[in-house]
Design an enzyme around this catalytic site. Structure first.
Site, PDB file in Angstrom:
ATOM      1  N   ASP A  94      50.269  30.901  -9.082  1.00 29.52           N
ATOM      2  CA  ASP A  94      50.181  32.353  -9.011  1.00 29.52           C
ATOM      3  C   ASP A  94      50.260  32.843  -7.573  1.00 29.52           C
ATOM      4  O   ASP A  94      49.319  32.686  -6.798  1.00 29.52           O
ATOM      5  CB  ASP A  94      48.853  32.788  -9.646  1.00 29.52           C
ATOM      6  CG  ASP A  94      48.763  34.290  -9.849  1.00 29.52           C
ATOM      7  OD1 ASP A  94      49.746  34.991  -9.566  1.00 29.52           O
ATOM      8  OD2 ASP A  94      47.699  34.751 -10.290  1.00 29.52           O
ATOM      9  N   ASP A 296      55.588  38.253  -7.702  1.00 25.40           N
ATOM     10  CA  ASP A 296      54.452  37.675  -8.426  1.00 25.40           C
ATOM     11  C   ASP A 296      54.899  36.705  -9.510  1.00 25.40           C
ATOM     12  O   ASP A 296      55.420  37.113 -10.553  1.00 25.40           O
ATOM     13  CB  ASP A 296      53.636  38.805  -9.042  1.00 25.40           C
ATOM     14  CG  ASP A 296      52.357  38.320  -9.703  1.00 25.40           C
ATOM     15  OD1 ASP A 296      52.032  37.120  -9.567  1.00 25.40           O
ATOM     16  OD2 ASP A 296      51.677  39.135 -10.345  1.00 25.40           O
TER      17      ASP A 296
END
Length: 507
Positions: A94, A296
């Site tokens: 992430d 992201d």
């Protein structure tokens, strides 16, 4: 940022890395080490078999490390291990968060009869001889109500290529409603204890790798590969020039107003356009268009300003359900050779249309269709609304990106898909150290103002009657509030018009 649409469990990389040019003794650990790029692969695994779109969650050779990532359903997981002896884990990679946290083997959630934590694994601190407790104030929560809380600890973190990083700071979910452990690799300023508790940041994974002589610079590059690929990879401290076309363009990272340090991987998007199968291009944004966007890996889809999202849907003929906001298209448009084109102060990333067409399924797991039997798919761009604009995996797969935490820069280029060759080069120390990268001229920056967004669980599953009413041109036109032009259709051979009955989607 953590999303649950798709989960990727990472396969252990045993990819060969290039021979070291330099060996010495680490002044911190006393170990003999080899400074080189550290690389590991990741692999996609389908935890969300229905592919339901969900709203985003907010919250030269020498040293590099390669990790491979599994790639069968969009969220990317790295196979790592923690502790002594190593306990295997599959952690969601992430770039939108900054904390590593793992599931506790003793949590009530992970001890349930259906073993919900078996995909990502659990950590038992009592079984690691190198574990040490830091504090009891670990707590992370998400707008959809999921949370994890427990202790902060330190231990040895083992990467997929066999590299080990000592003293890695991480959270343990002693109490949790989420079954996904996270490998957050964002800026230290975005750590939970900084943003929630007002504490100073702790050294993140890339920082410790530099301190321990594993890599030379706090930077890593990311290559997700295409939608159908089984693997991608992340390379700490290095760049693989065989994985992208041409040169990289280096861009400054946008900082929030009043901040002296970056805390998110946000850069300024300066135009969006379309290219059709004949090579004709159409710019959808005005000349002064400039919005910050978050890069992201924890976000499956791409989220753009409302009017731009609507204009793209109009151009490709995607029908947006008023109740759900999810765009749908016939699956066969993935055979069209057009692209959505994103520009960043002159650097252009072309996202092929077939990378934006995602299979949809009904409640029983069968492929979704319109009522005439035409296969129905989701379209991989959604409305950001009042939240952050996010370039998620439906964009990132088409880009090769270097995340330079040390210099607060992003270097970006056009990814090459399904490349087996490798040419790993080290990212050195200091400025302008990314190989094959040139700074953008007159790069534009915009201070981000939006916050969070957040994952929602009320997105639809295709069900009931969905009618494909006609083949032709999409005629609806949005207002031009934030910079999108209202234009005639560029893709006359592609655009469709749909009528979606309210029973076609259920919440």
């Amino acid at each position: 940022m953590k999303y649950t649409s798709f989960i990727i469990c990472a396969a252990l990389l045993l990819t060969k890395v290039l021979a070291a040019e330099q060996s010495d003794i680490n002044p911190i650990t006393g170990d003999r080490l080899t400074t080189r790029p550290r690389s590991f692969k990741f692999e996609k695994v389908n935890k969300n078999p229905l592919n339901i779109p969900r709203r985003q969650r907010h919250r030269k050779r020498a040293g590099s490390v390669l990790q491979r990532l599994e790639n069968q359903d969009f969220l990317y997981y790295a196979a790592v291990s923690l502790g002594t002896p190593p306990q295997p884990l599959r952690l969601h990679l992430d770039t939108g968060s900054s904390d590593i946290w793992v599931e506790s083997a003793k949590s009530d959630l992970c001890q349930q009869a259906d073993n919900p934590c078996n995909i990502t694994g659990t950590f038992n601190r009592d079984e690691s001889s190198t574990y040490s407790k830091v504090s009891s104030d670990f707590q992370i929560s998400y707008v959809d109500g999921e949370y994890a809380q427990g202790d902060y600890g330190k231990d040895v973190f083992h990467l997929g290529d066999g590299s080990s990083v000592k003293g890695v700071h991480f959270g343990i979910g002693l109490e949790s409603t989420s079954t996904e452990g996270i490998m957050g690799i964002g800026f230290e300023q975005n750590e939970v204890q900084v943003q929630r508790l007002g504490k100073p940041p702790y050294a993140g994974l890339a920082d410790l790798m530099v301190q321990q002589g594993l890599i030379q610079s706090m930077a890593y590059s990311l290559w997700l590969n295409d939608l159908d690929a089984s693997e991608g990879e992340i390379l700490f401290g290095g760049v693989d020039t065989a994985k992208f076309k041409g040169q990289l363009t280096t861009l400054p990272i946008d900082k929030r107003s009043g901040d002296t340090k970056a805390r998110e991987f946000m850069i300024t998007l300066t135009s969006v356009g379309l290219t059709n199968d004949k090579g004709n291009s159409l710019t959808l944004t005005k000349n002064n268009f400039a919005v910050p966007v978050l890069l992201d890996t924890g976000t499956t889809y791409t989220y753009l300003p409302t009017d731009l999202f609507q204009e793209i849907c109009n151009q490709v003929g995607a029908q947006v359900n008023d109740r759900t906001g999810v765009p749908i298209v016939p699956c066969n448009i993935r055979s069209y050779k057009g692209s959505v084109d994103y520009s960043f102060s002159g650097a252009v990333i072309n996202v092929p249309l077939n990378e934006l067409v995602v299979n949809a399924y009904t409640y029983d797991g069968s492929p979704a269709t319109f009522d005439d039997g035409t296969p129905l798919c989701y379209f991989g761009i959604l409305d950001a609304g009042s939240g952050n604009n996010v370039l998620g995996d439906t964009f990132l797969r088409s880009a090769y990106i270097v995340f330079d935490l040390e210099n607060e820069e992003i270097s970006i280029g056009k990814a090459l898909f399904n490349v087996s060759d490798s040419n790993i080069m080290e990212i050195g120390k200091g400025k302008n150290a990314v190989p094959d990268a040139t700074g953008a001229k007159n790069a534009i920056t915009v201070a981000p103002t939006a916050t969070g967004g957040g994952r929602s669980n009320n997105m639809p599953i295709a069900s009931g009657d969905v009618t494909l009413s006609a083949v032709g041109f999409a005629t609806g036109r949005p207002s031009s509030r934030s910079g999108a032009h209202s234009r005639g259709s560029l893709w006359s051979g592609l655009a469709f018009s749909f009528l979606v009955t309210m029973s076609g989607f259920v919440i």
